[in-house]
Design a protein around this motif. Structure first.
Motif, mmCIF file in Angstrom:
data_model
loop_
_atom_site.group_PDB
_atom_site.id
_atom_site.type_symbol
_atom_site.label_atom_id
_atom_site.label_comp_id
_atom_site.label_asym_id
_atom_site.label_seq_id
_atom_site.Cartn_x
_atom_site.Cartn_y
_atom_site.Cartn_z
ATOM 1 N N ASP A 119 0.839 -1.200 0.000
ATOM 2 C CA ASP A 119 0.000 0.000 0.000
ATOM 3 C C ASP A 119 0.875 1.251 0.000
ATOM 4 N N PRO A 120 0.780 2.093 -1.037
ATOM 5 C CA PRO A 120 1.612 3.294 -1.080
ATOM 6 C C PRO A 120 1.120 4.407 -0.163
ATOM 7 N N PHE B 152 1.267 5.828 -7.631
ATOM 8 C CA PHE B 152 0.214 6.377 -6.775
ATOM 9 C C PHE B 152 -0.307 7.682 -7.359
ATOM 10 N N ASP B 153 -1.622 7.789 -7.490
ATOM 11 C CA ASP B 153 -2.285 8.985 -7.992
ATOM 12 C C ASP B 153 -2.789 9.805 -6.804
ATOM 13 N N ARG C 221 -1.379 1.533 -7.958
ATOM 14 C CA ARG C 221 -1.581 0.736 -9.156
ATOM 15 C C ARG C 221 -0.219 0.262 -9.637
ATOM 16 N N PHE C 222 -0.215 -0.919 -10.205
ATOM 17 C CA PHE C 222 1.028 -1.477 -10.717
ATOM 18 C C PHE C 222 1.200 -1.137 -12.190
ATOM 19 N N ALA C 223 2.441 -1.105 -12.612
ATOM 20 C CA ALA C 223 2.774 -0.933 -14.025
ATOM 21 C C ALA C 223 3.877 -1.920 -14.356
ATOM 22 N N LEU C 224 3.855 -2.401 -15.589
ATOM 23 C CA LEU C 224 4.897 -3.320 -16.040
ATOM 24 C C LEU C 224 6.137 -2.518 -16.393
#
Length: 246
Positions: A125-126, A161-162, A186-189
């Motif tokens: 959790d960010p 994180f937004d 949210r994850f990103a590749l």
């Protein structure tokens, strides 16, 4: 340390061990052998937040958190204070929830454990929203910002994180039903990820990764584990994630 204080501290730890053994015997009384599960977390899941040994002993006589109870219904649960090789060898499954920053040797041990066939459910959790009785900066407080970038990079992921999103808790469609989140990441590749194949959910909240011979299911939020919010939705979401891991 005075001899008397040492003796008192030893007695307290022996009492804690005795309580844990009694709980283990009670769970084993069903005659059903449970698979072992390691729990590595800074959240008050296994022990309630307490300021000293006396508070920990008192919390042991109280009802455990709903998260701990749910995990113990399914597994032979072992709390871990490290992810070094000698601590996780012999385990097939781990739940890692809002961990402290890992030492380089722990990152290596965890990566090798997964690639060797281990399975882990990771909550990263960010921006942790769970209430804590301890002030910011207190080492007993759960980590408000998760610091797992090295191991994520090794698995070909980054965590974003937004900060413009709503601060309210909301419900999203998770992989196995509704999923409560609050100020989620949210994850990103990313680049890298040798021998790691990750797929992301439509909102990038969940990453499902095959890594070597193992598997890691990652969630970019920990609101579902809020120990002060016991509800059917959270139980169902956590149960669904555990079922996917199995």
């Amino acid at each position: 340390m005075p001899l008397l204080n040492k003796a008192a501290l030893l007695s307290a730890f022996l009492l804690l061990a005795g309580c844990a053994a009694s709980e283990e015997e009670a769970r084993g009384g069903s005659g059903i052998e449970q698979e072992p599960l390691g729990l590595f977390t800074s959240l008050p899941i296994y022990w309630a937040e307490g300021q000293d040994i006396a508070a920990m002993l008192e919390s042991n006589s109280q009802e455990p958190s709903w998260v701990r109870s749910l995990l113990e219904e399914r597994y032979d649960l072992t709390p871990l204070d490290t992810l070094e090789k000698d601590a996780i060898d012999g385990l097939d499954r781990l739940v890692i929830a809002q961990p402290r920053a890992l030492a380089p040797s722990e990152n290596v041990a965890l990566d090798e454990w997964v690639r060797g066939g281990g399975r882990a459910l990771v909550f990263a959790d960010p921006f942790l929203t769970q209430h804590s009785e301890f002030a910011l900066g207190d080492p007993r407080r759960p980590f408000d910002v998760v610091l797992v970038s090295p191991i994520l990079a090794r698995w070909g992921l980054t965590l974003e994180f937004d900060d413009t999103q709503s601060q309210d808790e909301r419900v999203v469609a998770g992989p196995d039903g509704d999923f409560p989140i609050q100020l989620a990441g949210r994850f990103a590749l990313g680049d890298g990820g040798e021998d790691a194949r990750c797929s992301l959910s439509s909102d990038a909240l969940v990453a499902d990764c095959a890594i070597g011979a193992g598997r890691v299911l990652l969630v970019a939020d920990a609101a579902v584990l809020d120990t002060e919010s016991d509800d059917a939705q959270r139980r169902a979401a956590l149960s669904g994630l555990l079922k996917r891991l199995d």
